[in-house]
Structures are given as structure tokens and as C-alpha cells.
Design a protein around this motif. Structure first.
Motif: not given
Length: 359
Positions: A123-134
Motif C-alpha cells: 500500500x505504501x510501495x506498490x510497484x515492487x510488491x505488485x511485480x513480485x506478486x504476479x
């Protein structure tokens, strides 16, 4: 995630998907979807708002569905026409819906929750976690779908598999042995609910969630181990079987799949609360309900795996010694087996396989 446990705990399945040629092909099958998922992420971030949790999960689910079908076809080594005719729509729907969409979302929530605990919030740094989640969800889905496809290919070719990892045998077990499985589930509900209270006295939300995670991981894994022995030797006391088993072998199964999947399921619950429910942390009530569900599921799965292992043991004369090797729990069976003819033969096969591997 029961299919993942079955593919590694049950010897006939484990051996089929861990042979060297299969391992080599599987690495490529995992690598390619990871690259494709990265490309999808780079494209999607400019088209849809991946900063929204539901949008991210929808994208991850869609990628996982497509990945599951394609990886299954590679493992199945057949055309879509042949697959549709021999496997049927029901199997393909289960593969796309459960192994693809649902499993992909679970893995994405797992990644997001784990990163939240270590202080890297989506929620604070969406780019990295979103990429890793996918990416992580697509590679894991590709691995499992490929293995399931390979198992199905061998089954069509005539290789015997007493359990197919689609959950059918679990539903049959629950219907036929509810009086035996039910008490394990009730114990899991009670223990998990109590462990959900472990973070109540900690003010910091992330530290409280970590305490709950550790407690449910340790006890959930332990209950899964006990339930496994309950299903493996239903006519004997699971405590006696546990006492006769070497501590090192107990530790192996307690760690994997016990603690590994107890923590996995609880992280998924945390992900649901934090990112789907939009809560700032795990409230005590949510932790109690989540912990109870996770430990109940782990006891059910542990009993099921023990039961299916018993089924394979009873069919041992029809299976080769190689089919009875298992890299995770073979030692448990060999060291805890009673002194009967079939079990002695099985332990002998285990000893021979270990001697051969050392040579």
C-alpha cells in the motif's frame, strides 16, 4: 494447496515429478512464464491501476489461469484436441479455476502479506510488491500445473496412480470417515483459535501479526504431523506411532509440509484481511477465526495425506520399490512401521534406495 502437498508427500506422485528429465524440463517451464509475467506487469501498470489490490489480484489471477493451462499442456505432452477428449472439460475447468485463478490469488496474497510483515507494504510501495506478486504466483502455478500434466500423461500411458491431486479423494474421505476426521478438525479449530490470541498483548500491529503467525505455524505444523500418523495408522494410537519414529524424521515432516503450509495459509488469511478487506492490521477476532480455520485445514490435510499413504502401502505388492521412494516422508514410514511382512519389505526397499543413492 493440497495438490502441492500430495505431489511431494505421496511416493508414487513424488517420484513421477522428481525424475531428472522432468526436473530439467520443469525449470524451463517455470522460467518462461516468469519472464512473460514480468512483461505483463510492465504493460499492465500503464493500462490498469495496479495500485488497487483487487485490480492487482484480478491481473494475477488471469495470468495464472493462462499459465496453468499452457503449463499443463506442456506436462501432458498432447494436443488440445487429445486433452479435451481424454481429460474432459471438468478436469480442465478445475485446472484453470483452482490451480490457476484461486491458487494464483492465494500466492499473490501470500507475497503481499509476507512483504507487509517485513515492513515493505504494498500500500505504501506498490510497484515492487505488485511485480513480485504476479511473477512469483505465475512461476509457482506453472510448476504445479506442469507436474499435474505430467502425472496425467503417465496415467493415460498406463502407470498406476492411486491418488490424483484434484481433491476427489479428500471429499470421499470426509464423507466416509467423518467420525474419524471430525475430532481432528475440532482440535484444530480450538488450538488455532487460542493461538490467534497470542498477539493480543502486543501493541505494534506488525509484531502482533508476527507473533500470531509464529504460534499458528508451530502448532499448526505439529497438529498436521499428529493427524498424519492418525490417518496412516487408524487402527493404532497415533501417539505410539509418533514415539516409535526418529526425532529427525519427525522434524522433517513437522517442517515440511506441516509448518511450511500452516504459515502459508495464515499469510493468505492475513493478505485477505489487509488487502482485500482493507484493514490496517489483524484484529484479535480476525486472528482467532483465521487461526482456527488454518489449523483445522492443516489437521484435515494431515489426516488425508496419512490415509492416502496407507492406501499406497496396502497396494505395495502391485508397485515397484522405486515407486515407493519419497524424499520427504519415506524415513517416517520406515522407522515407524510395525514388524509385519509387508512393512518390513517396504523398509527394506527404503534401505536399498538409500544405499544406492550413497553409492
Amino acid at each position: 494447496m493440497l495438490h502441492r502437498m500430495a505431489l511431494r508427500v505421496l511416493p508414487s506422485l513424488s517420484l513421477a515429478v522428481t525424475e531428472d528429465p522432468v526436473r530439467k524440463q520443469k525449470r524451463l517451464v517455470m522460467f518462461v512464464p516468469g519472464l512473460v509475467a514480468f512483461g505483463v506487469y510492465r504493460f499492465a501498470k500503464h493500462v490498469v491501476p495496479l495500485t488497487e489490490p483487487l485490480v492487482l489480484l484480478a491481473v494475477s489471477s488471469m495470468v495464472a489461469m493462462i499459465t496453468a493451462l499452457l503449463a499443463y499442456r506442456v506436462g501432458r505432452a498432447a494436443s488440445w484436441t487429445v486433452i479435451a477428449r481424454e481429460d474432459g472439460v471438468r478436469l480442465l475447468a478445475w485446472l484453470a479455476g483452482w490451480i490457476g485463478a484461486v491458487y494464483g490469488v492465494q500466492l499473490s496474497l501470500l507475497v503481499l502479506a509476507l512483504l507487509w510483515i517485513v515492513g515493505y507494504s504494498y500500500l505504501q510501495h506498490p510497484d515492487g510488491p505488485a511485480m513480485m506478486a504476479i511473477i512469483i504466483s505465475s512461476t509457482a502455478v506453472a510448476r504445479d500445473a506442469f507436474e499435474i500434466g505430467h502425472v496425467r500423461k503417465l496415467a493415460v500411458q498406463g502407470r498406476p496412480f492411486l491418488t490424483f491431486p484434484d481433491g476427489t479423494a479428500l471429499r470421499t474421505l470426509v464423507r466416509s470417515r467423518l467420525s474419524e476426521v471430525g475430532p481432528w478438525g475440532l482440535v484444530g479449530l480450538g488450538v488455532g483459535g487460542l493461538m490467534g490470541l497470542s498477539g493480543h498483548v502486543i501493541a505494534d500491529g506488525q509484531m502482533a501479526a508476527l507473533a500470531q503467525l509464529l504460534g499458528i505455524t508451530i502448532l499448526g505444523g505439529g497438529l498436521a504431523l499428529c493427524a498424519y500418523f492418525g490417518g496412516l495408522r487408524p487402527s493404532a494410537s497415533w501417539m505410539e506411532t509418533l514415539k516409535r519414529t526418529a526425532p529427525t524424521e519427525l522434524l522433517k515432516y513437522w517442517w515440511w509440509p506441516g509448518m511450511a503450509f500452516a504459515s502459508t495459509y495464515y499469510l493468505v488469511v492475513m493478505g485477505l484481511v489487509l488487502f482485500v478487506g482493507g484493514q490496517p492490521g489483524m484484529a484479535t477476532g480476525q486472528a482467532v477465526v483465521g487461526g482456527a480455520l488454518v489449523t483445522a485445514i492443516m489437521t484435515l490435510y494431515g489426516y488425508y495425506l496419512g490415509h492416502r499413504r496407507q492406501v499406497e502401502d496396502e497396494q505395495a505388492p502391485q508397485l515397484s520399490s522405486g515407486m515407493l521412494r519419497c524424499p520427504f516422508v519415506m524415513g517416517i514410514l520406515g522407522k515407524s512401521a510395525p514388524a509385519s511382512g509387508s512393512m518390513n519389505g517396504l523398509a527394506g526397499d527404503m534401505a536399498l534406495s538409500k544405499t544406492g543413492s550413497k553409492g
